[in-house]
Design a protein around this motif. Structure first.
Motif, PDB file in Angstrom:
ATOM      1  N   GLN A  92       1.063  -1.210   0.082  1.00 21.15           N
ATOM      2  CA  GLN A  92      -0.133  -0.065   0.074  1.00 21.15           C
ATOM      3  C   GLN A  92       0.821   1.194   0.030  1.00 21.15           C
ATOM      4  O   GLN A  92       0.692   2.212  -0.870  1.00 21.15           O
ATOM      5  CB  GLN A  92      -0.960  -0.114   1.109  1.00 21.15           C
ATOM      6  CG  GLN A  92      -1.964  -0.943   1.054  1.00 21.15           C
ATOM      7  CD  GLN A  92      -2.881  -0.983   2.421  1.00 21.15           C
ATOM      8  OE1 GLN A  92      -3.094  -0.011   2.783  1.00 21.15           O
ATOM      9  NE2 GLN A  92      -3.328  -2.098   2.741  1.00 21.15           N
ATOM     10  N   LEU A  93       1.932   1.346   0.791  1.00 20.20           N
ATOM     11  CA  LEU A  93       2.815   2.404   0.925  1.00 20.20           C
ATOM     12  C   LEU A  93       3.645   2.514  -0.452  1.00 20.20           C
ATOM     13  O   LEU A  93       3.830   3.691  -0.908  1.00 20.20           O
ATOM     14  CB  LEU A  93       3.699   2.148   1.834  1.00 20.20           C
ATOM     15  CG  LEU A  93       3.047   2.476   3.496  1.00 20.20           C
ATOM     16  CD1 LEU A  93       4.096   1.992   4.428  1.00 20.20           C
ATOM     17  CD2 LEU A  93       2.668   3.764   3.499  1.00 20.20           C
ATOM     18  N   LEU A  94       4.045   1.583  -1.053  1.00 20.80           N
ATOM     19  CA  LEU A  94       4.711   1.585  -2.303  1.00 20.80           C
ATOM     20  C   LEU A  94       3.669   2.087  -3.489  1.00 20.80           C
ATOM     21  O   LEU A  94       4.202   2.860  -4.223  1.00 20.80           O
ATOM     22  CB  LEU A  94       5.336   0.314  -2.890  1.00 20.80           C
ATOM     23  CG  LEU A  94       6.721  -0.197  -2.292  1.00 20.80           C
ATOM     24  CD1 LEU A  94       6.847  -1.442  -2.753  1.00 20.80           C
ATOM     25  CD2 LEU A  94       7.769   0.790  -2.726  1.00 20.80           C
ATOM     26  N   ASP A  95       2.604   1.535  -3.559  1.00 20.45           N
ATOM     27  CA  ASP A  95       1.573   2.046  -4.383  1.00 20.45           C
ATOM     28  C   ASP A  95       1.245   3.563  -4.189  1.00 20.45           C
ATOM     29  O   ASP A  95       1.242   4.201  -5.064  1.00 20.45           O
ATOM     30  CB  ASP A  95       0.185   1.356  -4.091  1.00 20.45           C
ATOM     31  CG  ASP A  95       0.152   0.035  -4.507  1.00 20.45           C
ATOM     32  OD1 ASP A  95       1.262  -0.371  -5.372  1.00 20.45           O
ATOM     33  OD2 ASP A  95      -0.795  -0.932  -4.388  1.00 20.45           O
ATOM     34  N   PHE A  96       1.105   4.056  -2.968  1.00 22.14           N
ATOM     35  CA  PHE A  96       0.863   5.268  -2.716  1.00 22.14           C
ATOM     36  C   PHE A  96       2.218   6.375  -3.117  1.00 22.14           C
ATOM     37  O   PHE A  96       1.891   7.428  -3.800  1.00 22.14           O
ATOM     38  CB  PHE A  96       0.701   5.853  -1.031  1.00 22.14           C
ATOM     39  CG  PHE A  96       0.906   7.097  -0.872  1.00 22.14           C
ATOM     40  CD1 PHE A  96      -0.410   7.613  -0.942  1.00 22.14           C
ATOM     41  CD2 PHE A  96       2.068   7.529  -0.395  1.00 22.14           C
ATOM     42  CE1 PHE A  96      -0.501   8.969  -0.531  1.00 22.14           C
ATOM     43  CE2 PHE A  96       2.123   9.038   0.145  1.00 22.14           C
ATOM     44  CZ  PHE A  96       0.783   9.744   0.085  1.00 22.14           C
TER      45      PHE A  96
END
Length: 150
Positions: A92-96
């Motif tokens: 999720q953080l990488l996608d963000f």
């Protein structure tokens, strides 16, 4: 569980530092010293509006530090609390971070990691990052990576 990614505040510093300690301490023996993220000044990073946290109300599961440059977005640090690993929070953080780079108009996102963090290198390669070069900086052997965005 309702998690959201939001800009970090100074109230988050203690939890950010606890996540850093838990996430990076296992690498001390492998690297032979504290990894660079354990030496960072997170209050300064928060005040510079570079830190976003993955939070459920006031409890943090992870965070990402993003630094704007003229040519690309630098993913300076990403960490997830080891107690909640395996739940997709890192993804999720990488996608963000990648969406943030795209929204800002960057053609690519870049990062670096210590060459001793082989698991991280493998993860970034699976995510479409390519190694651009290796260099020793500040006594640390770093692998620089880049991902083109479209």
């Amino acid at each position: 569980m309702s998690l959201l990614i939001r800009p970090a505040t100074l109230e988050d510093i203690a939890q950010i530092e606890a996540i850093v300690e838990a996430a990076y301490s296992p690498y001390i023996e492998r690297i032979g010293r504290k990894p660079a993220p354990m030496l960072d000044d997170y209050a300064s990073q928060v005040l510079a509006r570079r830190v976003h946290v993955l939070a459920q109300e006031k409890t943090l599961s992870g965070f990402v530090v993003l630094i704007d440059t003229e040519e690309y977005l630098l993913l300076d640090n990403i960490a997830v609390n080891p107690a909640v690993m395996g739940q997709g929070f890192g993804r999720q953080l990488l996608d963000f971070a990648e969406r943030h780079a795209l929204d800002a108009g960057y053609p690519s996102i870049r990062l670096y990691t210590n060459e001793a963090m082989r698991e991280n290198i493998a993860l970034y390669l699976r995510r479409g990052y390519v190694e651009t070069h290796r260099v020793e900086e500040n006594g640390l052997r770093r692998v620089h990576m880049r991902k083109a965005l479209s």
